[in-house]
Design an enzyme around this catalytic site. Structure first.
Site, PDB file in Angstrom:
ATOM      1  CG  ASP A  31      -2.195   0.760   1.010  1.00  0.00           C
ATOM      2  OD1 ASP A  31      -3.266   0.119   1.090  1.00  0.00           O
ATOM      3  OD2 ASP A  31      -2.157   1.980   0.733  1.00  0.00           O
ATOM      4  NE  ARG A  35     -10.524   5.529   2.696  1.00  0.00           N
ATOM      5  CZ  ARG A  35     -11.307   4.462   2.538  1.00  0.00           C
ATOM      6  NH1 ARG A  35     -11.178   3.693   1.491  1.00  0.00           N
ATOM      7  NH2 ARG A  35     -12.229   4.165   3.420  1.00  0.00           N
ATOM      8  CB  THR A 144     -18.176  -1.335  -8.157  1.00  0.00           C
ATOM      9  OG1 THR A 144     -19.416  -0.765  -7.749  1.00  0.00           O
ATOM     10  CG2 THR A 144     -17.727  -0.622  -9.424  1.00  0.00           C
ATOM     11  CB  SER A 179     -19.197   8.247 -10.112  1.00  0.00           C
ATOM     12  OG  SER A 179     -18.468   7.051  -9.838  1.00  0.00           O
ATOM     13  CE1 TYR A 181     -14.128   3.012  -7.085  1.00  0.00           C
ATOM     14  CE2 TYR A 181     -16.521   3.024  -7.174  1.00  0.00           C
ATOM     15  CZ  TYR A 181     -15.343   2.400  -6.842  1.00  0.00           C
ATOM     16  OH  TYR A 181     -15.376   1.155  -6.284  1.00  0.00           O
ATOM     17  CG  HIS A 182     -19.489   3.617  -9.922  1.00  0.00           C
ATOM     18  ND1 HIS A 182     -19.858   4.762  -9.271  1.00  0.00           N
ATOM     19  CD2 HIS A 182     -19.719   2.611  -9.038  1.00  0.00           C
ATOM     20  CE1 HIS A 182     -20.297   4.480  -8.049  1.00  0.00           C
ATOM     21  NE2 HIS A 182     -20.219   3.174  -7.876  1.00  0.00           N
ATOM     22  CE  LYS A 185     -13.203  -0.235  -8.178  1.00  0.00           C
ATOM     23  NZ  LYS A 185     -12.557  -1.235  -7.342  1.00  0.00           N
ATOM     24  CB  VAL A 211     -18.710  -3.168   2.176  1.00  0.00           C
ATOM     25  CG1 VAL A 211     -18.398  -4.090   3.341  1.00  0.00           C
ATOM     26  CG2 VAL A 211     -18.331  -3.820   0.854  1.00  0.00           C
ATOM     27  CE1 TYR A 255     -26.357  12.853   0.514  1.00  0.00           C
ATOM     28  CE2 TYR A 255     -25.242  11.536  -1.148  1.00  0.00           C
ATOM     29  CZ  TYR A 255     -25.201  12.296  -0.001  1.00  0.00           C
ATOM     30  OH  TYR A 255     -23.996  12.506   0.636  1.00  0.00           O
TER      31      TYR A 255
HETATM   32  N1  USQ Z   1     -26.494   8.052  -0.625  1.00  0.00           N
HETATM   33  C1  USQ Z   1     -27.442   8.740   0.110  1.00  0.00           C
HETATM   34  N2  USQ Z   1     -27.023   9.393   1.222  1.00  0.00           N
HETATM   35  C2  USQ Z   1     -25.722   9.415   1.630  1.00  0.00           C
HETATM   36  C3  USQ Z   1     -24.776   8.712   0.872  1.00  0.00           C
HETATM   37  C4  USQ Z   1     -25.195   8.041  -0.253  1.00  0.00           C
HETATM   38  O1  USQ Z   1     -28.631   8.761  -0.200  1.00  0.00           O
HETATM   39  O2  USQ Z   1     -25.424  10.050   2.644  1.00  0.00           O
HETATM   40  C5  USQ Z   1     -26.921   7.286  -1.814  1.00  0.00           C
HETATM   41  C6  USQ Z   1     -26.197   7.654  -3.088  1.00  0.00           C
HETATM   42  O3  USQ Z   1     -26.789   8.745  -3.734  1.00  0.00           O
HETATM   43  C7  USQ Z   1     -26.269   6.342  -3.873  1.00  0.00           C
HETATM   44  C8  USQ Z   1     -26.285   5.256  -2.792  1.00  0.00           C
HETATM   45  O4  USQ Z   1     -26.616   5.932  -1.574  1.00  0.00           O
HETATM   46  O5  USQ Z   1     -27.462   6.278  -4.569  1.00  0.00           O
HETATM   47  C9  USQ Z   1     -24.969   4.538  -2.624  1.00  0.00           C
HETATM   48  O6  USQ Z   1     -23.970   5.503  -2.363  1.00  0.00           O
HETATM   49  P1  USQ Z   1     -22.609   5.105  -1.614  1.00  0.00           P
HETATM   50  O7  USQ Z   1     -21.845   6.382  -1.376  1.00  0.00           O
HETATM   51  O8  USQ Z   1     -22.878   4.233  -0.454  1.00  0.00           O
HETATM   52  O9  USQ Z   1     -21.931   4.159  -2.696  1.00  0.00           O
HETATM   53  P2  USQ Z   1     -21.181   4.487  -4.060  1.00  0.00           P
HETATM   54  O10 USQ Z   1     -20.770   5.890  -4.187  1.00  0.00           O
HETATM   55  O11 USQ Z   1     -22.011   3.948  -5.167  1.00  0.00           O
HETATM   56  O12 USQ Z   1     -19.859   3.648  -3.924  1.00  0.00           O
HETATM   57  C10 USQ Z   1     -19.681   2.663  -2.908  1.00  0.00           C
HETATM   58  C11 USQ Z   1     -18.205   2.437  -2.664  1.00  0.00           C
HETATM   59  C12 USQ Z   1     -17.583   1.865  -3.886  1.00  0.00           C
HETATM   60  C13 USQ Z   1     -18.337   0.629  -4.306  1.00  0.00           C
HETATM   61  C14 USQ Z   1     -19.812   0.953  -4.512  1.00  0.00           C
HETATM   62  C15 USQ Z   1     -20.669  -0.216  -4.837  1.00  0.00           C
HETATM   63  O13 USQ Z   1     -17.566   3.635  -2.298  1.00  0.00           O
HETATM   64  O14 USQ Z   1     -16.221   1.565  -3.611  1.00  0.00           O
HETATM   65  O15 USQ Z   1     -17.770   0.216  -5.487  1.00  0.00           O
HETATM   66  O16 USQ Z   1     -20.307   1.479  -3.297  1.00  0.00           O
HETATM   67  S1  USQ Z   1     -22.075   0.236  -5.827  1.00  0.00           S
HETATM   68  O17 USQ Z   1     -22.773   1.349  -5.224  1.00  0.00           O
HETATM   69  O18 USQ Z   1     -22.907  -0.945  -5.933  1.00  0.00           O
HETATM   70  O19 USQ Z   1     -21.532   0.651  -7.099  1.00  0.00           O
END
Ligand code: USQ
Length: 385
Positions: A31, A35, A144, A179, A181-182, A185, A211, A255
């Protein structure tokens, strides 16, 4: 087996290192603390401090008489990764070494460039180091569920059969990240697919949902072995944020309309999935894609559950509906397949009321240390370049 973990300092990397070591594997972690550096850049603080890898490995060794080798270095650098692979000769590499935050990747040009160069760069560097020095090694890559986006059809596990004008073929399931980020991936998956086809690499790409959780059995052995836990608006994920908000006495930050649905899993289940993937390696030339989550929830449902359990514990939790800083569908169809890991033996830890209550109780001792200002969303997806 000799297992190399890239990104071994992170929320998932460190618990994975301990789990695999206790299973009898010989584990090395690498690492560069990216982060932690980015957290300082955006003024985010974790819920509690965690020691560096060397210190944690020493504590772990004192408790278990098992050693975890640690290396500090940048996994985008060919010389660094080449030497690791050449000298350690891993049978499997678990690749977590990526900038993990969607909001960070959307902050501006500099953060977007870092995310793109770091994430695609680490994957590309790893691929070439393996081709040169360990072509039989199995890559277990953290992808992801967000690679698929939220299409208006069922989401398959990585692949889809398409019939078109009387002919049919099998393709990667359509991807559309919400995003940058996604999107990195998705680019990783394409690189791995190409080198699996062309050079016979063995790859498992784990499409993981958000997670949650503060601990694993290994982390519980000593407070200094705890995993790095974020709850701020940039590095915290939704359920972990809600837990901290509930304890801090802040309304839960849903959100928009909160109909955003995702597949979630407990941190304990992430470790199980990685172990299952390692124990059943992909074939030479195979890109195996597994959807890694145990149950799906909308953000609204999650907030409701945390609210209910929190109030039962006397926390006085409310839910707020904030203007959505992201560009995403707030109500949509979502039905993602996730059979493959269950068939390999995954035994899910589901999000019961007891589990939520247990997590809230773990956050409670840190109540006074919570940085409330870091919780408010501050990255707008629509920011003009
Ligand atoms: N959200 C809220 N309120 C918050 C934070 C997030 O409503 O305070 C919503 C977001 O708008 C989104 C959902 O919750 O619709 C998920 O957001 P998140 O911040 O928990 O997750 P995300 O940004 O998508 O990314 C996270 C991890 C990433 C992983 C991904 C899996 O940071 O590393 O790859 O989850 S996934 O979401 O299935 O793509």
């Amino acid at each position: 087996m000799r297992i190399l973990i890239l990104g071994g300092d992170g929320y998932l990397g460190w618990p994975t290192a301990m789990r695999l070591t206790l299973r009898g594997h010989s584990v090395m972690v690498a690492d560069n603390y990216l982060r932690r550096r980015l957290e300082r850049e955006v003024d985010a603080v974790p819920l509690y401090e965690t020691p560096d890898l060397g210190t944690r490995a020493a504590v772990f060794a004192a408790l278990t008489e098992k050693s975890i080798c640690t290396r500090e270095g940048d996994c985008t650098r060919h010389e660094f990764v080449d030497a690791l692979i050449r000298d350690f000769q891993p049978g499997a590499v678990v690749h977590f070494a990526e900038q993990p935050s969607a909001p960070y990747s959307m902050m501006g040009a500099e953060q977007a460039r870092l995310t793109l160069e770091n994430n695609v760069g680490t994957t590309f560097t790893l691929i070439w180091a393996l081709l040169r020095h360990a072509p039989e090694c199995h890559i277990v890559k953290l992808g992801t569920m967000g690679e698929y986006g939220t299409p208006n059809i069922d989401i398959e596990e990585g692949w889809i059969d398409v019939a078109h004008r009387g002919r049919s073929d099998r393709f990667l399931f359509p991807r559309q990240g919400s995003s940058l980020y996604h999107t990195t991936k998705i680019l990783d998956t394409d690189l791995l697919h190409f080198y699996a086809r062309n050079n016979g690499l063995r790859v498992t790409d784990l499409m993981q949902g958000p997670v949650y959780g503060l601990t694993t059995t290994e982390c519980d052995m000593d407070p200094r072995l705890a995993t790095h836990f974020n709850y701020d608006a940039v590095f915290g994920t939704v359920l972990n944020r809600f837990l901290v908000q509930a304890v801090a006495g802040m309304p839960l930050t849903v959100y928009g309309r909160g109909g955003q649905t995702r597949g979630f899993l407990n941190i304990e289940d992430t470790l199980q999935c990685i172990e299952l993937a390692i124990n059943t390696p992909a074939q030479s030339g195979e890109l195996r894609i597994l959807n890694q989550f145990t149950e799906q929830f909308s953000v609204r449902e999650l907030a409701g559950r945390v609210c209910e359990v929190g109030n039962r514990l006397g926390l006085n939790v409310a839910i707020a509906s904030l203007a959505n800083p992201r560009r995403e569908k707030e109500e949509h169809y979502y039905n993602a397949q996730h059979h493959a890991l269950a068939e390999l033996g995954l035994e899910p830890h589901l999000l019961t009321e007891d589990v939520i209550g247990g997590m809230l109780e773990r956050v409670l001792p840190y109540r006074d240390a919570i940085d409330v200002d870091s919780i408010k969303p501050r990255v707008q997806w629509s920011l003009d370049a």
